[in-house]
Every structure is written in C-alpha cells, then in structure tokens.
Design an enzyme around this catalytic site. Structure first.
Site, PDB file in Angstrom:
ATOM      1  CG  ASN A   7      63.241  44.863  53.030  1.00 22.87           C
ATOM      2  OD1 ASN A   7      62.879  44.049  52.567  1.00 22.87           O
ATOM      3  ND2 ASN A   7      64.486  45.039  53.868  1.00 22.87           N
ATOM      4  CE  LYS A   9      64.220  43.927  57.534  1.00 26.75           C
ATOM      5  NZ  LYS A   9      65.143  44.040  58.582  1.00 26.75           N
ATOM      6  CD  GLU A 157      68.018  50.178  55.813  1.00 23.73           C
ATOM      7  OE1 GLU A 157      66.887  50.295  56.025  1.00 23.73           O
ATOM      8  OE2 GLU A 157      68.585  48.979  55.335  1.00 23.73           O
ATOM      9  N   GLY A 163      65.743  47.311  63.329  1.00 22.18           N
ATOM     10  CA  GLY A 163      65.048  46.367  63.974  1.00 22.18           C
ATOM     11  C   GLY A 163      65.182  46.187  65.702  1.00 22.18           C
ATOM     12  CB  SER A 199      63.836  51.394  64.594  1.00 19.52           C
ATOM     13  OG  SER A 199      64.412  50.129  64.714  1.00 19.52           O
ATOM     14  N   GLY A 220      60.991  48.290  57.381  1.00 18.05           N
ATOM     15  CA  GLY A 220      61.346  46.880  57.583  1.00 18.05           C
ATOM     16  C   GLY A 220      59.880  46.616  58.555  1.00 18.05           C
ATOM     17  N   GLY A 221      60.188  46.271  59.847  1.00 14.25           N
ATOM     18  CA  GLY A 221      59.118  45.795  60.490  1.00 14.25           C
ATOM     19  C   GLY A 221      57.737  46.584  60.586  1.00 14.25           C
TER      20      GLY A 221
END
Ligand code: PEP
Length: 237
Positions: A7, A9, A157, A163, A199, A220-221
């Site tokens: 993802n 974002k 999540e 994050g 994370s 994500g990140g």
C-alpha cells in the site's frame, strides 16, 4: 503462498514509479498485489503485476466529484481493493460506507481487503475484540449473500502500530488473529484469511513469520523503497 499487499498510500511520484518498476522487474511473484495511488495503477498493470485500488467510491457511477468508481477501476484491471483503511475511516468517515463499498466491489468481482483495528486507547482498555467485532459486523451483516471465503480478506491493523514502528507481541497478535477467525467462523460460517498490517519491516519480518495464524501482510512504509521491499518479500514464505 502468503498474500502480500503493498500500500503506497499517497506516496511516490511519476519518476519514482518508473524507477520502482525497473528495480522490481522479473523479481516479484504472483502473491504480491500493488496498491499505488490510482494514477499509477495502469503502469503496474501494463508491466504484468496484480493491482488493487486503495479505495472505491460508495456509488457505482455519477455525480461524486473526486471519487473513482469501482467500474472505472475494474476497466483498468484491478483485482482487489482496500476498504476501511483506518486513514479513510479517520479522514473520510468511511465507517459509514464500508458495507456499501464492499457490496459494490464484490458484486463486480473485485476482492476486498477489509482493514479493521483498534486505536491505542482501546487497546490499553482491552476493548480490541469489541472494536473488531463491530467493524466486522458492519462490513459483513448486509453482505452475506456476496461474500465467500476467497473474495473477502481481513487485514488486522492495530492503528497504534501503523507507521509507528511498534507491533503487538507474538502472543497478543496470535490471540487476536484466532479470535477474529473464530468469530467469523462461529457467527458467519466463514473461514477468511487474516493479514497483519502495521509497521511490518525488514527488522521484524522474521519474528512475524513465526506466527502461524498470519496469512499475509499489508505493508505501507516498507513497500516504498523497491530494493528494501524485494528483500522483505524474499523473507516471506
Ligand atoms: C498501512 O497503513 O496499511 C500500514 C500497514 O502502514 P505501515 O506499514 O507504514 O505501518
């Protein structure tokens, strides 16, 4: 093979996407789904990857300025969509639309990654299971006729893990995953996959891989840097 969802974002620009595609060329297996910003979905599709949207509109077509219809997204080849991400629930009131969006997606053969999760206060007050049950009921109750064990995938999540670099302990994560699976089984007779998101990174993936109840990851990140993302997915069984 576990399902891995990347993802992005609202990150990465045109030149970053071109570089990303060059770096990952011929190195990604079919179990990986990319969720770039909608502008770049076609780039991933044209390079042979499985794609999903980060959201869909609550309406099928029409006067909804700024939204994208599931039908339009389907036309460019999405197979998946994320629904109910905590950022959408927070900034766009998506709690109100989750069931409609799931209905639209599943009726158009788009698989749903449904995000659920508690915030830090709820976690500390031991309200996790209550929150998860409510989010599951809101999503599923009106959609039982279109849901099956393959087309709806849960992403657990914890909001406090997204994050932040923090993740639940292995005992808590395993217990919560099993509670989600048992609840879905006993109340709705569903056996859904449960992904973990929050994370996930190169430092904790080996730890997470030891938890049997995890069926995949929403990342994500750590999906934004293509070299690091490749190293990460190579550690997933
Ligand atoms: C997410 O927002 O879905 C997510 C998992 O983000 P991160 O991996 O950056 O915590």
């Amino acid at each position: 093979m576990k399902l891995i969802c990347a993802n992005f974002k609202m990150n990465l620009r045109n030149s970053d996407i071109k570089n990303y595609l060059n770096v990952i060329k011929d190195k990604v297996k079919e179990n990986v789904v990319f969720f770039p910003t909608s502008l770049y979905l076609k780039d991933f599709k044209e390079n042979g990857y499985t794609i999903g949207s980060q959201n869909i509109s609550f309406k099928d077509m029409g006067s909804v300025t700024g939204d994208i219809s599931v039908l339009q997204l389907k036309d460019i080849g999405i197979d998946y969509t994320i629904i109910g991400h905590s950022e959408r629930r927070e900034f766009f009131n998506d709690n109100l639309y989750v069931d409609k969006k799931i209905n639209l997606a599943l009726n158009n053969d788009v698989k749903v990654i449904l995000c659920i999760g508690e915030n830090l206060e709820e976690f500390e007050n031991k309200k996790t299971l209550d929150i998860l049950k409510k989010e599951l009921d809101d999503a599923i109750e009106n959609n039982l006729d279109v849901i099956n064990n393959d087309n709806l995938i849960i992403a657990y999540e914890p909001i406090w893990a997204i994050g932040t670099g923090k993740i639940p302990t292995s005992d808590i994560l395993n217990k919560t995953n099993l509670e989600i699976k048992n609840y879905l089984n006993s109340k709705y007779d569903l056996s859904l996959r449960v992904l973990y998101g929050g994370s996930v990174n190169l430092e904790n993936i080996e730890f997470l891989e030891k938890i049997n109840s995890i069926d995949g990851y929403l990342i994500g990140g750590a999906s934004l840097n293509p070299e690091k993302f490749l190293s990460l997915i190579n550690k997933v069984n």
